[in-house]
Design an enzyme around this catalytic site. Structure first.
Site, PDB file in Angstrom:
ATOM      1  N   LYS A   1       0.864  -1.193   0.000  1.00  0.00           N
ATOM      2  CA  LYS A   1       0.000   0.000   0.000  1.00  0.00           C
ATOM      3  C   LYS A   1       0.894   1.234   0.000  1.00  0.00           C
ATOM      4  O   LYS A   1       1.734   1.411   0.894  1.00  0.00           O
ATOM      5  CB  LYS A   1      -0.877  -0.044   1.255  1.00  0.00           C
ATOM      6  CG  LYS A   1      -2.168   0.708   1.168  1.00  0.00           C
ATOM      7  CD  LYS A   1      -2.984   0.397   2.418  1.00  0.00           C
ATOM      8  CE  LYS A   1      -4.300   1.113   2.428  1.00  0.00           C
ATOM      9  NZ  LYS A   1      -4.966   0.980   3.729  1.00  0.00           N
TER      10      LYS A   1
HETATM   11  C1  E4P Z   1      -8.268   2.080   3.545  1.00  0.00           C
HETATM   12  O1  E4P Z   1      -7.510   1.253   3.145  1.00  0.00           O
HETATM   13  C2  E4P Z   1      -8.155   2.728   4.866  1.00  0.00           C
HETATM   14  O2  E4P Z   1      -7.515   1.832   5.747  1.00  0.00           O
HETATM   15  C3  E4P Z   1      -9.480   3.022   5.503  1.00  0.00           C
HETATM   16  O3  E4P Z   1     -10.566   2.581   4.722  1.00  0.00           O
HETATM   17  C4  E4P Z   1      -9.608   4.365   6.094  1.00  0.00           C
HETATM   18  O4  E4P Z   1     -10.864   4.458   6.701  1.00  0.00           O
HETATM   19  P1  E4P Z   1     -11.228   5.558   7.792  1.00  0.00           P
HETATM   20  O5  E4P Z   1     -11.508   6.833   7.067  1.00  0.00           O
HETATM   21  O6  E4P Z   1     -12.460   5.018   8.450  1.00  0.00           O
HETATM   22  O7  E4P Z   1     -10.066   5.683   8.717  1.00  0.00           O
END
Ligand code: E4P
Length: 217
Positions: free
Chosen positions: A87
């Site tokens: 990522k």
């Molecule tokens: C995506 O990969 C992120 O980990 C995640 O969806 C972020 O979500 P949040 O806005 O609830 O922290």
């Protein structure tokens, strides 16, 4: 549509896996910290633990923000397990790194995407997944689902193979709307996934069926 769970909590990952509907996991440094997983060695071990629970892709996020360090960190993550997807944040060095990883056959998830232009760049660089954060856009009074629609149109126009991974999902209707629009994947908390089960008419109907069965026996 693939269902990913957005957590580093092993019990929740196991619960979703046992439900039989899980296609993968996304994590981020905040989710790791929430589970008390700190330090590079512990974090690496935790990724392997997650991979051993699920059958699908597991996104592991780099902390580095310059090209050379992203490559080093990403290669180490990719070597941990064949299910790992690296990522990478949507920054200039991140895009360069995604291109590099793509040429090396290392799969990537371009994260922190908040505009169609960013999603276009991620696809051009060869990202496996692009993660538009719909909940965080909603939080600032911008419709996150509009972004999913824009990206769907752009990717379809040019037959980009990058998969749209709707992230920052906050409730079950986010999931339903993303499915209608044609997001390839959604990632959200276990609570949003389990909430898809609920309907009061199901509860009332089941209660009546069970009561009537008892009457006849
Ligand atoms: C995506 O990969 C992120 O980990 C995640 O969806 C972020 O979500 P949040 O806005 O609830 O922290």
């Amino acid at each position: 549509m693939k269902f990913f769970i957005d957590t580093a909590n092993l019990a929740q990952i196991e619960e979703a896996q046992n439900l039989g509907i899980l296609d993968g996991v996304t994590t981020n440094p905040s989710l790791m910290a929430k589970e008390g997983i700190t330090g590079s060695d512990n974090i690496m071990k935790h990724y392997v633990d997650i991979c051993n629970i699920v059958d699908g892709d597991v996104s592991a996020e780099v902390i580095a923000t310059d090209f050379e360090s992203i490559i080093k960190e990403g290669e180490a993550l990719a070597e941990l397990h064949e299910q790992i997807v690296v990522k990478v944040p949507m920054i200039k060095d991140g895009i360069q790194a995604i291109r590099y990883f793509s040429e090396q056959g290392i799969r990537t998830n371009c994260t922190l995407v908040f505009s169609a232009g960013q999603a276009l760049l991620a696809a051009k660089a060869g990202a496996t997944y692009v993660s538009p954060f719909i909940g965080r856009l909603d939080d600032v009074s911008t419709d996150g689902l509009d972004l999913i629609m824009d990206i769907r149109q752009i990717y379809d126009n040019y037959e980009f193979e990058t998969q749209i991974l709707a992230a920052s999902v906050r409730h079950p209707m986010h999931i339903v709307h993303c499915a209608k629009i044609g997001a390839d994947v959604m990632t959200g908390p276990l609570s949003s996934i389990l909430a898809l089960l609920n309907h009061p008419l199901t509860d009332i109907g089941l209660q009546k069926f069970l009561e009537d069965y008892k009457k006849g026996n």
